[in-house]
Enzyme design. Structure first.
Site, PDB file in Angstrom:
ATOM      1  N   CYS A 154       0.814  -1.231   0.000  1.00  0.00           N
ATOM      2  CA  CYS A 154       0.000   0.000   0.000  1.00  0.00           C
ATOM      3  C   CYS A 154       0.838   1.267   0.000  1.00  0.00           C
ATOM      4  O   CYS A 154       0.323   2.347  -0.295  1.00  0.00           O
ATOM      5  CB  CYS A 154      -0.941   0.010   1.192  1.00  0.00           C
ATOM      6  SG  CYS A 154      -2.252  -1.193   0.999  1.00  0.00           S
TER       7      CYS A 154
HETATM    8  C1  LIG Z   1     -11.397  -5.436   7.492  1.00  0.00           C
HETATM    9  C2  LIG Z   1     -12.354  -4.696   8.404  1.00  0.00           C
HETATM   10  C3  LIG Z   1     -13.215  -3.778   7.534  1.00  0.00           C
HETATM   11  C4  LIG Z   1     -13.291  -5.652   9.115  1.00  0.00           C
HETATM   12  O1  LIG Z   1     -14.113  -4.919   9.980  1.00  0.00           O
HETATM   13  P1  LIG Z   1     -14.317  -5.386  11.506  1.00  0.00           P
HETATM   14  O2  LIG Z   1     -15.411  -4.595  12.076  1.00  0.00           O
HETATM   15  O3  LIG Z   1     -12.962  -5.355  12.134  1.00  0.00           O
HETATM   16  O4  LIG Z   1     -14.824  -6.827  11.279  1.00  0.00           O
HETATM   17  P2  LIG Z   1     -14.471  -8.167  12.042  1.00  0.00           P
HETATM   18  O5  LIG Z   1     -13.570  -8.944  11.139  1.00  0.00           O
HETATM   19  O6  LIG Z   1     -14.050  -7.945  13.443  1.00  0.00           O
HETATM   20  O7  LIG Z   1     -15.894  -8.800  12.046  1.00  0.00           O
HETATM   21  C5  LIG Z   1     -17.031  -8.224  12.743  1.00  0.00           C
HETATM   22  C6  LIG Z   1     -18.190  -9.184  12.584  1.00  0.00           C
HETATM   23  O8  LIG Z   1     -18.671  -9.098  11.232  1.00  0.00           O
HETATM   24  C7  LIG Z   1     -18.627 -10.382  10.616  1.00  0.00           C
HETATM   25  N1  LIG Z   1     -18.265 -10.257   9.215  1.00  0.00           N
HETATM   26  C8  LIG Z   1     -17.020 -10.245   8.664  1.00  0.00           C
HETATM   27  N2  LIG Z   1     -17.111 -10.120   7.329  1.00  0.00           N
HETATM   28  C9  LIG Z   1     -18.420 -10.031   7.034  1.00  0.00           C
HETATM   29  C10 LIG Z   1     -19.139  -9.873   5.826  1.00  0.00           C
HETATM   30  N3  LIG Z   1     -18.523  -9.782   4.633  1.00  0.00           N
HETATM   31  N4  LIG Z   1     -20.482  -9.790   5.892  1.00  0.00           N
HETATM   32  C11 LIG Z   1     -21.132  -9.885   7.083  1.00  0.00           C
HETATM   33  N5  LIG Z   1     -20.500 -10.025   8.250  1.00  0.00           N
HETATM   34  C12 LIG Z   1     -19.166 -10.106   8.236  1.00  0.00           C
HETATM   35  C13 LIG Z   1     -17.594 -11.164  11.392  1.00  0.00           C
HETATM   36  O9  LIG Z   1     -17.832 -12.543  11.292  1.00  0.00           O
HETATM   37  C14 LIG Z   1     -17.780 -10.637  12.800  1.00  0.00           C
HETATM   38  O10 LIG Z   1     -18.871 -11.301  13.405  1.00  0.00           O
HETATM   39  P3  LIG Z   1     -18.824 -11.645  14.976  1.00  0.00           P
HETATM   40  O11 LIG Z   1     -18.739 -10.299  15.663  1.00  0.00           O
HETATM   41  O12 LIG Z   1     -20.101 -12.358  15.167  1.00  0.00           O
HETATM   42  O13 LIG Z   1     -17.586 -12.469  15.163  1.00  0.00           O
HETATM   43  C15 LIG Z   1     -11.593  -3.897   9.503  1.00  0.00           C
HETATM   44  O14 LIG Z   1     -10.946  -4.765  10.377  1.00  0.00           O
HETATM   45  C16 LIG Z   1     -10.602  -2.930   8.960  1.00  0.00           C
HETATM   46  O15 LIG Z   1     -10.927  -1.916   8.423  1.00  0.00           O
HETATM   47  N6  LIG Z   1      -9.341  -3.152   9.089  1.00  0.00           N
HETATM   48  C17 LIG Z   1      -8.380  -2.193   8.568  1.00  0.00           C
HETATM   49  C18 LIG Z   1      -7.419  -2.821   7.709  1.00  0.00           C
HETATM   50  C19 LIG Z   1      -7.660  -2.757   6.252  1.00  0.00           C
HETATM   51  O16 LIG Z   1      -8.677  -2.464   5.703  1.00  0.00           O
HETATM   52  N7  LIG Z   1      -6.579  -3.089   5.597  1.00  0.00           N
HETATM   53  C20 LIG Z   1      -6.532  -3.185   4.197  1.00  0.00           C
HETATM   54  C21 LIG Z   1      -5.123  -3.242   3.765  1.00  0.00           C
HETATM   55  S1  LIG Z   1      -4.283  -1.743   4.223  1.00  0.00           S
END
Ligand SMILES: CC(C)(COP(=O)(O)OP(=O)(O)OC[C@H]1O[C@@H](n2cnc3c(N)ncnc32)[C@H](O)[C@@H]1OP(=O)(O)O)[C@@H](O)C(=O)NCCC(=O)NCCS
Length: 380
Positions: A157
């Site tokens: 990135c």
């Molecule tokens: C990737 C990202 C968007 C995920 O968001 P999050 O809120 O952290 O999501 P989580 O992985 O903790 O999951 C939250 C819940 O949603 C669910 N979930 C994950 N993907 C899902 C999807 N596509 N649809 C529905 N639910 C989903 C998970 O199973 C989890 O459920 P639970 O609470 O019952 O366990 C977030 O972690 C993020 O922005 N990270 C930054 C890093 C990034 O984007 N990097 C890219 C490269 S720089």
């Protein structure tokens, strides 16, 4: 800077195909349903976990992404395939990545008022290149009839900001006069569209930037680079293991562990404070303060990351004008995100206004450049 270096042109190319969250979720859920039906016995025996459904609501809330562009849409939404169907090109044809690189390069060169004859260094810098050699940059150099040299570099990135720093240093040191930095982010082939956690994250795009010594610049909009700063810190939390060793290791080159995967929560928690601290120190190093910065062209991975970083920097929410968001339209385009924001949101700045381009992501890596808009030079 000893020799003032400027950004004199920027270019953006986006593919014609759009994939909405709704289309992506329908395809993923169709795949998950089929997987669960095909593996019912193992799932009932507790040997395999059933796949859960994805949701449009989750994607938009968790990431801010509403759609993404795809270089080739065909195949991505096909539950029997779940990856783009990109036609193979022979060695005699222009490569896919060189083609999209050229599309953005020509726009950047037009903005800077440059032809191939004015440029002497080409850097193609992105998260993946489609082959090891010859460098995509040398193919682009050849297509643009540039006399000089080119090379590819990979910093995930932060590939764009790290390459911009290389360009600034080369011009300041006198090893190049005018540099073309291109970020052909063809991300869709490395997305695991069968992975609910990551199937929505990426989009395809290409961006390009022209840099030169201030004394040769004739562009309508140009920005002096006041300083640049790069930092890396090793982390396993964002990985893509795809590589040539698979052939010798007898592992599946297309296995899920070789495609993009991340510990999204950890990335969020670790990278946001690092990026905010990095930006604060970089702005101070060039003798400015955070309130002096009119625009933050931030990396575009996740809207909540950008909101948190701006809050830490400013002590309040940034307005859409101060820290423009483009990921709703483009999704995460790896290193191109902050450059897209720059391309779409710089012309309204007035001479003297300062802005910061900043990337953060895998590695971990953080890169930033502080810019100050210059007076347009009269060309008549
Ligand atoms: C990737 C990202 C968007 C995920 O968001 P999050 O809120 O952290 O999501 P989580 O992985 O903790 O999951 C939250 C819940 O949603 C669910 N979930 C994950 N993907 C899902 C999807 N596509 N649809 C529905 N639910 C989903 C998970 O199973 C989890 O459920 P639970 O609470 O019952 O366990 C977030 O972690 C993020 O922005 N990270 C930054 C890093 C990034 O984007 N990097 C890219 C490269 S720089």
């Amino acid at each position: 800077m000893t020799v003032p270096v400027v950004i004199s042109g920027a270019g953006l190319w986006k593919p014609e195909h759009i994939i909405t969250n709704a289309e992506l979720v329908t395809a993923y859920n169709g795949y998950a349903e089929k997987f669960n039906t095909d593996h019912r016995t193992e799932i009932e025996a507790g040997e395999t976990a059933a796949l859960e459904r994805s949701s449009e609501g989750f994607i938009e809330k968790a990431s801010g992404i509403k759609q993404r562009y795809a270089y080739v849409k065909d195949g991505i939404l096909d539950v029997e395939r779940m990856r783009p169907r990109i036609p193979h090109r022979s060695e005699e044809e222009l490569s896919h990545q060189a083609e999209i690189a050229l599309n953005s390069a020509r726009t950047a060169m037009d903005a800077a008022g440059k032809t191939g004859a004015d440029i002497d260094m080409v850097i193609v810098s992105c998260a993946y290149t489609e082959r090891s050699y010859p460098a995509i940059a040398i193919e682009v150099q050849h297509a643009l009839e540039i006399d000089g040299f080119g090379f590819d570099m990979l910093v995930a990135c932060s590939a764009a900001t790290f390459a911009l720093q290389r360009a600034v240093d080369a011009i300041a040191a006198g090893s190049a006069r005018c540099v073309l930095v291109i970020n052909p982010e063809l991300t869709s082939p490395q997305v695991n569209y069968t992975d609910r956690d990551g199937h929505f994250i990426f989009g395809d795009v290409s961006t390009a930037v022209v840099l030169e010594a201030a004394e040769t610049c004739t562009a309508a909009h140009s920005y002096e680079v006041l300083g640049s700063k790069a930092r890396t810190l090793y982390s396993n939390n964002i990985r893509s293991n795809f590589g040539y060793l698979a052939y010798a290791e007898d592992t599946d080159p297309f296995g899920a562990e070789n495609l993009f995967h991340q510990q999204g929560r950890k990335v969020f928690k670790e990278v946001c404070p690092m990026a905010a601290e990095h930006l604060q120190s970089q702005v101070a190093e060039v003798g400015l303060a955070v309130p002096d910065i009119k625009r933050w062209w931030l990396h575009q991975a996740n809207i909540n990351m950008n909101l948190l970083i701006s809050r830490r920097l400013l002590g309040r929410d940034a307005s859409a004008e101060e820290a423009p968001i483009v990921l709703d339209e483009f999704a995460n385009t790896a290193s191109a995100g902050s450059i897209i924001a720059f391309c779409l949101h710089h012309e309204d700045l007035v001479p003297g206004d300062c802005g910061v381009i900043c990337s953060f992501g895998a590695g971990y890596s953080i890169g930033s450049l502080v810019l100050r808009k210059r007076e347009a030079r009269a060309t008549g």
